[in-house]
Write a protein that holds these residues in place. Structure first.
Motif, mmCIF file in Angstrom:
data_model
loop_
_atom_site.group_PDB
_atom_site.id
_atom_site.type_symbol
_atom_site.label_atom_id
_atom_site.label_comp_id
_atom_site.label_asym_id
_atom_site.label_seq_id
_atom_site.Cartn_x
_atom_site.Cartn_y
_atom_site.Cartn_z
ATOM 1 N N CYS A 243 58.430 27.523 18.061
ATOM 2 C CA CYS A 243 59.756 27.022 17.657
ATOM 3 C C CYS A 243 60.831 27.938 18.236
ATOM 4 O O CYS A 243 60.747 29.158 18.104
ATOM 5 C CB CYS A 243 59.858 26.984 16.141
ATOM 6 N N CYS A 246 66.219 26.061 17.615
ATOM 7 C CA CYS A 246 67.404 25.369 18.134
ATOM 8 C C CYS A 246 68.125 24.567 17.048
ATOM 9 O O CYS A 246 69.268 24.167 17.215
ATOM 10 C CB CYS A 246 67.004 24.430 19.265
ATOM 11 N N CYS A 249 66.266 19.684 14.854
ATOM 12 C CA CYS A 249 65.618 18.884 13.806
ATOM 13 C C CYS A 249 66.510 18.817 12.565
ATOM 14 O O CYS A 249 66.561 17.797 11.878
ATOM 15 C CB CYS A 249 64.258 19.461 13.455
HETATM 16 S S1 SF4 Z 1 63.844 21.085 16.827
HETATM 17 FE FE1 SF4 Z 1 63.372 22.269 15.011
HETATM 18 S S2 SF4 Z 1 61.162 22.613 15.089
HETATM 19 FE FE2 SF4 Z 1 61.781 21.913 17.099
HETATM 20 S S3 SF4 Z 1 62.134 23.787 18.232
HETATM 21 FE FE3 SF4 Z 1 64.118 23.214 17.399
HETATM 22 S S4 SF4 Z 1 64.232 24.272 15.431
HETATM 23 FE FE4 SF4 Z 1 62.105 24.370 16.094
#
Ligand code: SF4
Ligand code: SF4
Length: 455
Positions: A243, A246, A249
């Motif tokens: 992870c 970012c 999600c």
């Molecule tokens: S979207 Fe969420 S789970 Fe996926 S890499 Fe980014 S922070 Fe991590």
């Protein structure tokens, strides 16, 4: 930066320039396909759901007409007296929703629920208006904010009237309802229900929205009872610690939760937006996403694995078997009740306030009460005949009656047996036959004659 060294040899100055080999460049990751577009799928399903929501009552495909006491179920116009069919339909639909919750968790909430669809639409409209007005209208920030709010309130008000109208159309005939709406009727039950629903819808649009799903929605709480170790859920799996924080999600989640904390958060409606968000980000780095639909926390991912589908959904689980059997029971009941249904409901019963009447030439009369309800949309001809009662005939009834759609005919009819008829004193068993088109019903009845033959 090249490094330099200096020294002296035979009086001359020697400068040695030593250069470190450049660090090998990291190969740029090759982006991969981000996979399935859950957002696009959801929006397509939402459009279909809105179309179905509008079409069902306006085309009489499914509607309960309370003033006329009718239940419209696809091509059937059921009368409220046909309780068995209405009961089986309701129970069947209820167990379909329960089975969906058991197998696919809150996917109904994320994909099909009108509350979710209209709440998301309301949020999207509000933010689109803000962006558009900020871009195209001058003036202070406060003025633009007030303007976008005012426009949003007006549009939300209009949408509430339309949605309340469609919703009440499930219970009141749409043309009748339109007439009440245009005359601003807030006196009759239909008018009051329409006005109340409009106000509640507006409050929902403006203030409640998705809070409803996590606070008062009974279906959301029902999940807890219905889900088990094999139910489909959205799960974050990151065994290799890939992870990149970012937060995509989190940003795409309209329920405002971080799925990385747990797959069992009551707020998660299984919409799959975070799956797509993570897939898109990590695909640019050449990696697969970390969030997936899985069958239970330790189960396989959706669309993967070698096991057949019936094993993945845990068909051997006793609770699942029970729910599926109940579903099958109601489906069978509904099918049987619909296949046995006749367009004309004919009821015949003897009137025994007077057992019989004998006139002066010895003819014996018995009275029967006929009730015939035409539940179809066409005029029907009811034909009655008498079987196994020698010489008997109807009095003042021509064996046939025309009955209009929706009409219920009730009348007493007399059957006469002449003096010479070969009947036994007392009780004579016979049969009345009713025919409407190809449908036929028979009624076993008794004809009473004087117990001591005094004719
Ligand atoms: S979207 Fe969420 S789970 Fe996926 S890499 Fe980014 S922070 Fe991590
Ligand atoms: S956590 Fe993911 S699946 Fe659950 S509601 Fe949020 S975006 Fe949808």
């Amino acid at each position: 930066m090249p490094a330099t060294e200096s020294g002296s040899e035979s009086g001359s100055q020697l400068v040695v320039i030593s250069e470190k080999p450049p660090a090998p460049r990291k190969a740029r990751p090759t982006p991969i396909d981000p996979g399935f577009h859950y957002h696009r799928l959801r929006k397509a399903v939402h459009v279909i759901c809105v179309a179905v929501f509008f079409l069902l009552p306006l085309t009489n495909l499914m509607r309960i007409d309370i003033p006329r006491q009718r239940f419209y179920f696809f091509s059937y116009e059921l009368w409220i007296s046909e309780f068995s069919i209405i009961f089986f339909s309701m129970m069947f639909l209820m167990f379909v929703v329960a089975a969906m919750a058991m197998l696919w968790g809150r996917v109904y909430c994320g994909y099909l629920c009108p509350q979710m669809i209209f709440s998301e639409a309301s949020i999207a409209l509000e933010s689109w208006l803000q962006r558009t007005i900020n871009k195209h209208v001058g003036g202070s920030t406060r003025l633009r904010s007030l303007l976008s709010k005012a426009v949003f309130y007006v549009l939300a008000g209009l949408a509430s009237v339309v949605l309340a109208f469609v919703f009440i159309s499930y219970f009141v005939e749409p043309r009748d309802l339109l007439h009440r709406l245009l005359s601003l009727d807030i006196k009759t039950a239909g008018g009051i229900a329409g006005a109340t629903t409009t106000i509640l819808t507006l409050i929902d649009f403006l203030f409640v929205r998705l809070r409803f799903c996590t606070t008062v929605c009974p279906y959301g709480y029902l999940q807890g009872m219905l889900t088990d170790g094999h139910t489909l859920l959205v799960h974050y799996r990151d065994e290799k610690h890939e992870c990149i924080e970012c937060m995509k999600c989190l940003r795409v989640c309209h329920m405002g939760i971080d799925i990385r904390n747990s797959p069992y958060q009551i707020e998660c409606v299984g919409c799959g937006e975070c799956i797509e968000g993570c897939n898109v980000i990590l695909a640019k780095l050449g990696k697969p996403g970390l969030i997936h639909y899985v069958w239970g926390e330790t189960g396989e991912r959706l669309f993967t694995g070698d096991r057949p589908w019936y094993q993945k959904i845990g068909i051997r689980d006793p609770k699942r078997m029970l729910v599926l059997l109940v579903l099958l029971f109601y489906a069978t009941g509904l099918f049987t009740a619909l296949s046995m249904r006749h367009a004309m409901l004919v009821q015949l019963a003897p009137v025994r306030t007077t057992l019989y009447r004998v006139d002066k030439d010895g003819t014996v009369f018995n009275t029967f009460h006929l009730r015939a309800a035409n539940r179809s949309r066409q005029q029907q001809t009811l034909v009655l005949s008498i079987e196994s009662l020698p010489g008997a005939h109807f009095v003042a009834f021509e064996n046939a009656a025309l009955i209009n759609p929706g009409q219920t005919m009730e009348r007493d009819i007399e059957i006469a047996a002449p003096a010479g008829a070969a009947l036994v004193p007392g009780v004579n068993h016979f049969r009345l036959i009713s025919r409407v088109g190809n449908e036929q019903d028979s009624f076993d009845e008794t004809f009473i004659t004087p117990f001591q033959d005094s004719r």
